[in-house]
Motif scaffolding. Structure first.
Motif, PDB file in Angstrom:
ATOM      1  N   SER A 153       2.931  21.635 -12.173  1.00  0.00           N
ATOM      2  CA  SER A 153       2.469  20.420 -12.875  1.00  0.00           C
ATOM      3  C   SER A 153       2.593  19.308 -12.324  1.00  0.00           C
ATOM      4  CB  SER A 153       2.613  20.482 -14.560  1.00  0.00           C
ATOM      5  OG  SER A 153       4.238  20.069 -14.678  1.00  0.00           O
ATOM      6  N   GLY A 154       1.564  18.200 -12.765  1.00  0.00           N
ATOM      7  CA  GLY A 154       1.904  16.901 -11.859  1.00  0.00           C
ATOM      8  C   GLY A 154       1.009  16.971 -10.530  1.00  0.00           C
ATOM      9  N   ARG A 155       0.958  15.821 -10.002  1.00  0.00           N
ATOM     10  CA  ARG A 155       0.145  16.078  -8.486  1.00  0.00           C
ATOM     11  C   ARG A 155       0.771  15.152  -7.451  1.00  0.00           C
ATOM     12  NH1 ARG A 155      -5.286  12.102  -9.339  1.00  0.00           N
ATOM     13  NH2 ARG A 155      -4.196  10.227 -10.162  1.00  0.00           N
ATOM     14  N   VAL A 156       0.485  15.323  -6.347  1.00  0.00           N
ATOM     15  CA  VAL A 156       0.989  14.603  -5.125  1.00  0.00           C
ATOM     16  C   VAL A 156      -0.065  14.158  -4.462  1.00  0.00           C
ATOM     17  CG1 VAL A 156       2.011  14.916  -2.936  1.00  0.00           C
ATOM     18  CG2 VAL A 156       3.082  16.169  -5.023  1.00  0.00           C
ATOM     19  N   LEU A 157      -0.171  12.727  -4.176  1.00  0.00           N
ATOM     20  CA  LEU A 157      -1.414  12.242  -3.564  1.00  0.00           C
ATOM     21  C   LEU A 157      -0.805  11.717  -2.146  1.00  0.00           C
ATOM     22  CD1 LEU A 157      -1.429  11.178  -6.883  1.00  0.00           C
ATOM     23  CD2 LEU A 157      -3.742  10.613  -6.042  1.00  0.00           C
ATOM     24  N   LEU A 158      -1.745  12.025  -0.999  1.00  0.00           N
ATOM     25  CA  LEU A 158      -1.467  11.394   0.247  1.00  0.00           C
ATOM     26  C   LEU A 158      -2.741  10.339   0.378  1.00  0.00           C
ATOM     27  CD1 LEU A 158       0.198  11.278   2.805  1.00  0.00           C
ATOM     28  CD2 LEU A 158      -1.142  13.208   3.581  1.00  0.00           C
ATOM     29  N   GLY A 159      -2.266   8.976   0.541  1.00  0.00           N
ATOM     30  CA  GLY A 159      -3.420   8.104   0.380  1.00  0.00           C
ATOM     31  C   GLY A 159      -4.333   8.297  -0.709  1.00  0.00           C
ATOM     32  N   ASP A 160      -5.536   8.647  -0.795  1.00  0.00           N
ATOM     33  CA  ASP A 160      -6.340   8.720  -1.875  1.00  0.00           C
ATOM     34  C   ASP A 160      -6.644  10.247  -2.140  1.00  0.00           C
ATOM     35  OD1 ASP A 160      -6.712   6.058  -2.236  1.00  0.00           O
ATOM     36  OD2 ASP A 160      -8.472   5.893  -0.767  1.00  0.00           O
ATOM     37  N   ASP A 161      -6.002  11.243  -1.332  1.00  0.00           N
ATOM     38  CA  ASP A 161      -6.416  12.457  -1.577  1.00  0.00           C
ATOM     39  C   ASP A 161      -5.215  13.357  -2.445  1.00  0.00           C
ATOM     40  OD1 ASP A 161      -8.814  12.363   0.275  1.00  0.00           O
ATOM     41  OD2 ASP A 161      -7.239  12.569   2.146  1.00  0.00           O
ATOM     42  N   ASP A 162      -5.736  13.880  -3.427  1.00  0.00           N
ATOM     43  CA  ASP A 162      -4.931  14.644  -4.254  1.00  0.00           C
ATOM     44  C   ASP A 162      -4.749  16.193  -3.657  1.00  0.00           C
ATOM     45  OD1 ASP A 162      -3.842  16.127  -6.324  1.00  0.00           O
ATOM     46  OD2 ASP A 162      -5.120  15.584  -8.074  1.00  0.00           O
ATOM     47  N   LEU A 163      -3.574  16.285  -3.340  1.00  0.00           N
ATOM     48  CA  LEU A 163      -3.116  17.718  -2.695  1.00  0.00           C
ATOM     49  C   LEU A 163      -3.558  18.703  -3.627  1.00  0.00           C
ATOM     50  CD1 LEU A 163       0.040  17.010  -0.413  1.00  0.00           C
ATOM     51  CD2 LEU A 163      -2.265  16.467   0.030  1.00  0.00           C
ATOM     52  N   SER A 164      -3.419  18.584  -4.836  1.00  0.00           N
ATOM     53  CA  SER A 164      -3.688  19.801  -5.896  1.00  0.00           C
ATOM     54  C   SER A 164      -5.102  20.139  -5.751  1.00  0.00           C
ATOM     55  CB  SER A 164      -3.206  19.249  -7.113  1.00  0.00           C
ATOM     56  OG  SER A 164      -4.065  18.366  -7.711  1.00  0.00           O
ATOM     57  N   MET A 195       0.814  -1.308  -0.056  1.00  0.00           N
ATOM     58  CA  MET A 195       0.039  -0.133   0.030  1.00  0.00           C
ATOM     59  C   MET A 195       0.854   1.349  -0.110  1.00  0.00           C
ATOM     60  SD  MET A 195      -3.003   1.241   2.614  1.00  0.00           S
ATOM     61  CE  MET A 195      -1.765   1.418   4.059  1.00  0.00           C
ATOM     62  N   THR A 196       0.618   2.231  -0.964  1.00  0.00           N
ATOM     63  CA  THR A 196       1.302   3.433  -1.099  1.00  0.00           C
ATOM     64  C   THR A 196       0.647   4.604  -0.142  1.00  0.00           C
ATOM     65  OG1 THR A 196       2.074   3.114  -3.098  1.00  0.00           O
ATOM     66  CG2 THR A 196       2.260   5.137  -2.495  1.00  0.00           C
ATOM     67  N   THR A 197       1.425   5.127   0.742  1.00  0.00           N
ATOM     68  CA  THR A 197       1.149   6.177   1.534  1.00  0.00           C
ATOM     69  C   THR A 197       1.301   7.646   0.750  1.00  0.00           C
ATOM     70  OG1 THR A 197       1.528   5.294   3.698  1.00  0.00           O
ATOM     71  CG2 THR A 197       1.246   7.461   3.698  1.00  0.00           C
ATOM     72  N   LEU A 198       2.379   7.739   0.197  1.00  0.00           N
ATOM     73  CA  LEU A 198       2.720   9.053  -0.391  1.00  0.00           C
ATOM     74  C   LEU A 198       3.165   8.607  -1.695  1.00  0.00           C
ATOM     75  CD1 LEU A 198       3.225  12.172   0.001  1.00  0.00           C
ATOM     76  CD2 LEU A 198       5.624  11.426   0.451  1.00  0.00           C
ATOM     77  N   ARG A 199       2.456   9.443  -3.016  1.00  0.00           N
ATOM     78  CA  ARG A 199       2.826   9.295  -4.343  1.00  0.00           C
ATOM     79  C   ARG A 199       2.875  10.576  -4.967  1.00  0.00           C
ATOM     80  NH1 ARG A 199      -0.868   6.278  -5.567  1.00  0.00           N
ATOM     81  NH2 ARG A 199      -2.286   7.108  -6.975  1.00  0.00           N
ATOM     82  N   ALA A 200       4.158  10.869  -5.723  1.00  0.00           N
ATOM     83  CA  ALA A 200       4.172  12.171  -6.627  1.00  0.00           C
ATOM     84  C   ALA A 200       4.194  11.508  -8.246  1.00  0.00           C
ATOM     85  CB  ALA A 200       5.562  12.627  -6.431  1.00  0.00           C
ATOM     86  N   GLU A 201       3.418  12.164  -8.981  1.00  0.00           N
ATOM     87  CA  GLU A 201       3.284  11.633 -10.451  1.00  0.00           C
ATOM     88  C   GLU A 201       3.705  12.888 -11.356  1.00  0.00           C
ATOM     89  OE1 GLU A 201      -0.897  10.636 -10.809  1.00  0.00           O
ATOM     90  OE2 GLU A 201      -0.744   8.914  -9.725  1.00  0.00           O
ATOM     91  N   SER A 202       4.972  12.649 -11.709  1.00  0.00           N
ATOM     92  CA  SER A 202       5.270  13.730 -12.677  1.00  0.00           C
ATOM     93  C   SER A 202       5.329  15.106 -12.257  1.00  0.00           C
ATOM     94  CB  SER A 202       4.452  13.489 -14.238  1.00  0.00           C
ATOM     95  OG  SER A 202       4.612  12.140 -14.621  1.00  0.00           O
TER      96      SER A 202
END
Length: 231
Positions: free
Chosen positions: A61-72, A1-8
């Motif tokens: 540009s891109g997005r950061v997700l904490l759990g299922d929440d998109d911080l942007s 399970m991923t807690t923190l994810r950065a996408e591009s």
């Protein structure tokens, strides 16, 4: 399970000479209980990346997700709640309030959360014990060594029980022996408490304590290396 994810994720700062890509298309994932170390020279984009991961800054540009929440997608109140309740920060400069005792410094995020006083006292004592400073609760920062002050900073970051721990050059002001002790402590606590952690450092001697290493160069990631965690 991923807690923190950065996408591009990219962050461009505009200047007189045009846009500067402080972070350029970075993608990463951090799982609970994983210690990821980000290396790179000064100016490589390490601090900017941490600010984006922790909601202190927004990507161009891109997005950061904490759990299922998109911080942007969050407004300022939503980001403030994320920073208060879900992310713990450790700073190179320690960031302690000089007039407060060690216990009172650790208590600050719990007061912001409006934690019940009895629970607050319990968590403060627990956090200081975790970092080996239970006997120093009443001392003020100037009465503590640099390593002890940084341990207070770690206790403060963990007292609110965050999902994510972000540490920006946490050993930058410490001697090599104390730095190794602090990094070992961060690793032990991250693994024991299941926190997703990202730590920046330019100290190659500390990299081996990571579960995974990412190198930044001019805002871009190079192929991650596998590091052998200490212990």
């Amino acid at each position: 399970m991923t807690t923190l994810r950065a996408e591009s994720v990219s962050r461009i700062f505009e200047g007189r000479g045009g846009g500067v890509h402080a972070v350029d298309g970075v993608s990463l994932e951090v799982a609970p209980g994983e210690l990821v170390v980000v290396t790179g020279r000064s100016g490589a984009g390490k601090t900017t990346l941490l600010n984006l991961l922790g909601g202190l800054d927004r990507p161009t540009s891109g997005r950061v997700l904490l759990g299922d929440d998109d911080l942007s997608t969050l407004g300022e109140d939503g980001l403030a709640a994320v920073r208060r309740d879900r992310v713990g920060y450790v700073f190179q400069s320690f960031g302690l309030i000089p007039v407060l005792s060690a216990a009172e410094n650790v208590e600050v995020p719990l007061r912001l959360q409006r934690t019940d006083p009895a629970e607050r006292a319990r968590r403060v004592a627990e956090a200081l014990d975790l970092v080996g400073l239970g006997a120093h609760a009443a001392q003020r920062p100037y009465e503590l060594s640099g390593g002890q002050q940084q341990r207070v900073g770690i206790a403060r970051a963990l007292a609110a029980r965050p999902q994510v721990l972000l540490a920006d050059e946490p050993t930058g002001q410490l001697d090599s022996g104390t730095a190794a002790t602090v990094m070992d402590l961060i690793g032990e606590l991250v693994h024991a408490r299941g926190v997703a952690a990202v730590v920046t450092t330019h100290d190659a001697a500390l990299v081996r304590r990571a579960d995974r290493v990412i190198e930044l160069h001019d805002g871009r990631t190079r192929e991650p290396e596998t590091a052998t965690a200490a212990g």
